[in-house]
Design a protein around this motif. Structure first.
Motif, mmCIF file in Angstrom:
data_model
loop_
_atom_site.group_PDB
_atom_site.id
_atom_site.type_symbol
_atom_site.label_atom_id
_atom_site.label_comp_id
_atom_site.label_asym_id
_atom_site.label_seq_id
_atom_site.Cartn_x
_atom_site.Cartn_y
_atom_site.Cartn_z
ATOM 1 N N ALA A 115 0.828 -1.198 0.000
ATOM 2 C CA ALA A 115 0.000 0.000 0.000
ATOM 3 C C ALA A 115 0.862 1.247 0.000
ATOM 4 O O ALA A 115 1.942 1.280 0.585
ATOM 5 N N THR A 138 -3.873 3.728 -1.856
ATOM 6 C CA THR A 138 -4.396 2.815 -0.839
ATOM 7 C C THR A 138 -3.610 3.025 0.444
ATOM 8 O O THR A 138 -2.442 3.419 0.419
ATOM 9 N N SER A 156 -7.259 0.016 3.395
ATOM 10 C CA SER A 156 -8.090 0.160 2.198
ATOM 11 C C SER A 156 -7.567 -0.633 1.015
ATOM 12 O O SER A 156 -8.276 -0.802 0.022
ATOM 13 N N ILE A 157 -6.350 -1.157 1.114
ATOM 14 C CA ILE A 157 -5.859 -2.026 0.044
ATOM 15 C C ILE A 157 -6.743 -3.261 -0.091
ATOM 16 O O ILE A 157 -6.812 -3.876 -1.158
#
Length: 301
Positions: free
Chosen positions: A239, A274, A278-279
């Motif tokens: 990320a 990301t 949130s990745i």
């Protein structure tokens, strides 16, 4: 896909010390491949909801709650990354899905790499998501302090109680990596972590399990070297931003080089826009994870 990403099937698999809870998103076709997905240190199997949605029934996705978390909270210790790796192997063996592709996020990436090293006959390929590469602690820095600094609110909540579900929801909405992306799906994932009754709700995560596992992520040599000893094809995705949505993520090209990763054996790719969480559930990250998994199962077929 007929199975809702937020309402997967639930099953259990016997492991030493109890019954491991497993979420299952079935494939549309009975002969489709299976993927096992391993969550992070204070997460649960529903963290993979968006990956499940985007897979759309093209594989069967199995996501265990690791011992000491979620539906596996009551599974007894000892804890540790090797124990989780052996639990993943027990899941693959019990369900007869091996050799299987395994994807792991954060701590789950270390578990995934260890599962491949310890059980090469069961793991055919691994996808490592923002984890599995270990860096030495600076001299004089204690692992307990480092774990608290890195995990921040995710660790602090394990010693807290919450009067109701709204209070827990508000706690997560204040998290810098969660709040801006808040959705009904993230809400369902975080609410699945709650156990107990009002006004003393708490996280399902067993503090001893998180402390044991976290210390091994930072210090255990078998875990640290697993990514360098993989017996199967592998890929690392990282990320852009960190656990608190800070601009510097866990990895970058320089850090990956300093960690000594052989990028011919383990290709490594940045997933832009990301953070560490949130990745998994954002469009760029989940789409990239799914693309990697489907390219692999297509090649396998």
């Amino acid at each position: 896909m007929s199975q809702s990403p937020l309402k997967p099937e639930e099953l259990t698999v016997a492991v030493p010390g109890g019954e491991l809870a497993v979420l299952r998103w079935p494939a549309a076709e009975p002969d489709a491949p299976t993927v096992v997905a391993v969550h992070g240190i204070t997460a649960n199997g529903l963290a993979w909801y968006e990956v499940a949605r985007q897979l759309a029934g093209r594989v069967t996705l199995l996501a265990p709650d690791l011992r000491g978390r979620g539906g596996s909270r009551a599974v007894a210790g000892p804890y540790g990354l090797a124990r989780h790796a052996d639990d993943v192997a027990a899941l693959i063996t019990a369900l007869g899905t091996g050799p299987t592709t395994v994807v792991g996020h954060s701590m789950g990436a270390w578990v995934t790499a260890l599962a491949a090293v310890r059980h090469p006959e069961l793991v055919r390929r691994v996808l490592l998501v923002d984890g599995a590469l270990t860096f030495p602690l600076p001299e004089g820095i204690r692992e307990k302090d480092t774990l608290a600094a890195v995990l921040g609110p995710a660790l602090a909540r394990l010693s807290m109680t919450f009067p109701d579900r709204d209070a827990y929801r508000e706690f997560w909405q204040r998290h810098p990596a969660f709040g801006a992306a808040w959705s009904a799906e993230i809400d369902a994932y975080t609410q699945r972590d709650l156990v107990g009754v009002e006004p003393e709700l708490r996280s399902s995560c067993v503090l001893e399990a998180v402390q044991t596992d976290g210390a091994q992520v930072l210090l255990d040599q078998d875990a640290a070297t697993a990514v360098h000893r993989l017996p199967c094809p592998a890929e690392l995705l990282w990320a852009e931003r960190g656990l608190l949505d800070e601009p510097q993520g866990l990895y970058d090209h320089q850090r990956i080089g300093l960690a000594g990763l052989d990028r011919e054996r383990v290709p490594a790719s940045l997933v832009p826009d990301t953070n560490h969480y949130s990745i998994l559930w954002g469009e760029p990250g989940a789409e990239r994870i799914v693309r990697g998994l489907l390219a692999d199962v297509t090649a396998a077929g």
